[in-house]
Design an enzyme around this catalytic site. Sequence first.
Site, PDB file in Angstrom:
ATOM      1  N   SER A 126       0.859  -1.066   0.065  1.00 48.57           N
ATOM      2  CA  SER A 126      -0.033  -0.031  -0.008  1.00 48.57           C
ATOM      3  C   SER A 126       0.835   1.315  -0.025  1.00 48.57           C
ATOM      4  O   SER A 126       2.025   1.319   0.524  1.00 48.57           O
ATOM      5  CB  SER A 126      -0.744  -0.200   1.141  1.00 48.57           C
ATOM      6  OG  SER A 126      -1.541   1.302   1.482  1.00 48.57           O
ATOM      7  N   TYR A 154      -1.335   0.102   9.958  1.00 49.91           N
ATOM      8  CA  TYR A 154      -1.386  -0.553   8.619  1.00 49.91           C
ATOM      9  C   TYR A 154      -0.431  -0.453   8.068  1.00 49.91           C
ATOM     10  O   TYR A 154       0.322  -1.257   7.369  1.00 49.91           O
ATOM     11  CB  TYR A 154      -2.734  -0.009   8.039  1.00 49.91           C
ATOM     12  CG  TYR A 154      -2.927  -0.536   6.753  1.00 49.91           C
ATOM     13  CD1 TYR A 154      -3.455  -2.082   6.631  1.00 49.91           C
ATOM     14  CD2 TYR A 154      -2.901   0.098   5.429  1.00 49.91           C
ATOM     15  CE1 TYR A 154      -3.694  -2.313   5.285  1.00 49.91           C
ATOM     16  CE2 TYR A 154      -3.250  -0.177   4.217  1.00 49.91           C
ATOM     17  CZ  TYR A 154      -3.453  -1.577   4.342  1.00 49.91           C
ATOM     18  OH  TYR A 154      -3.737  -2.131   2.937  1.00 49.91           O
ATOM     19  N   LYS A 158       2.359  -3.452   6.464  1.00 41.62           N
ATOM     20  CA  LYS A 158       2.567  -3.663   5.318  1.00 41.62           C
ATOM     21  C   LYS A 158       4.234  -3.656   4.866  1.00 41.62           C
ATOM     22  O   LYS A 158       4.710  -4.547   3.938  1.00 41.62           O
ATOM     23  CB  LYS A 158       1.696  -2.722   4.292  1.00 41.62           C
ATOM     24  CG  LYS A 158       0.330  -3.022   4.306  1.00 41.62           C
ATOM     25  CD  LYS A 158       0.051  -3.982   3.524  1.00 41.62           C
ATOM     26  CE  LYS A 158      -1.212  -4.511   2.994  1.00 41.62           C
ATOM     27  NZ  LYS A 158      -1.639  -5.633   2.460  1.00 41.62           N
TER      28      LYS A 158
END
Length: 343
Positions: A126, A154, A158
Amino acid sequence: MRVVITGAFGFLGRRLAATLLRTRTFGGIPVERLVLADRAVPPDASVAADPLVDVVHGDLIDRLDEVFAEPVDVVFHLAAAVSAECEADVDLGMRVNVDTTRALLDAARAQAATGGPVPRVVFSSSLAVYGSGPGLPLPSPVSESTLPVPRSSYGTQKLICEHLIADYTRHGFVDGRVARLMTVSVRPGTPNAAASGFLSGIIREPLAGLPAICPVRPDLRVALASPRRTVQGILRVAEAERGAGPGRLDGPLPVNLPALMVSVADMLATLRQVAGDAVADLVTISPDPAVEAIVASWPAVFDHTRAAALGLAPDPGFLSLVRDYLTDHADAVRLDLGAAPTS
């Protein structure tokens, strides 16, 4: 060839599965089995009925023996907990995003160690791996050589997975590929727990005749990609041969998929252009500092050189994303747009 998609019944997973089932090939080689792995199989998942498909359902970390019961050639690892839920529950994000990814990589490594094929592992990362703050602003544009400093759990998770995949690839345990996804818009269906979910909701809900909240200031710029171009990019990164030169995947760096840079105000203006004032007025601007802090830390302007070498390009404009949604999900549009301007 046996191909696995994790998170296969999520939005992108279904589109990716449908694309592979249309061509029934990967990189020019016939796909003999397509394994769709997810926590649950929704009743409307038509891809599950294809005779080429095997379904594995349940928590992935508990089903890896079943996934690797026969040799796996390619894994598209899309399964993930999303941004806002990871921020609210760090343990959930670590378990779903990091622990499961490492377990998958170890299963792939074990396959190769016992004489099986070295699996090609394609990971959907991402733009959230990047972050900007007062002490370390992001350059503009951002490229794959820009130092990732995530400002969300998050994005951190990632990035951890990216480094694991790079190291397992360096050792020859897997052939890892990382595609960093932009925010995908316009997504169909119901809202999810992603901090960026409103970037679909402020279009999707009004087109269905429903109110929507925009939790950020309208002048905020964001990096978007349509579902079509996102799936195209994932497949291109997956199928590219390694080596130098156009159309090949050179070096260990991830690939930032191409981004369309647009402001939220431009998105709302496009909605007004396509659907008229009454529809656009269903959107209420109500800033949420927690959401804006996450989304505003992500870059909006990218250098597309690496993606362009693979033949990938950004969407031409936000109007094309809205038109794609109207074409692909006409059943979700509850308004008569026949009289509304669309050009």
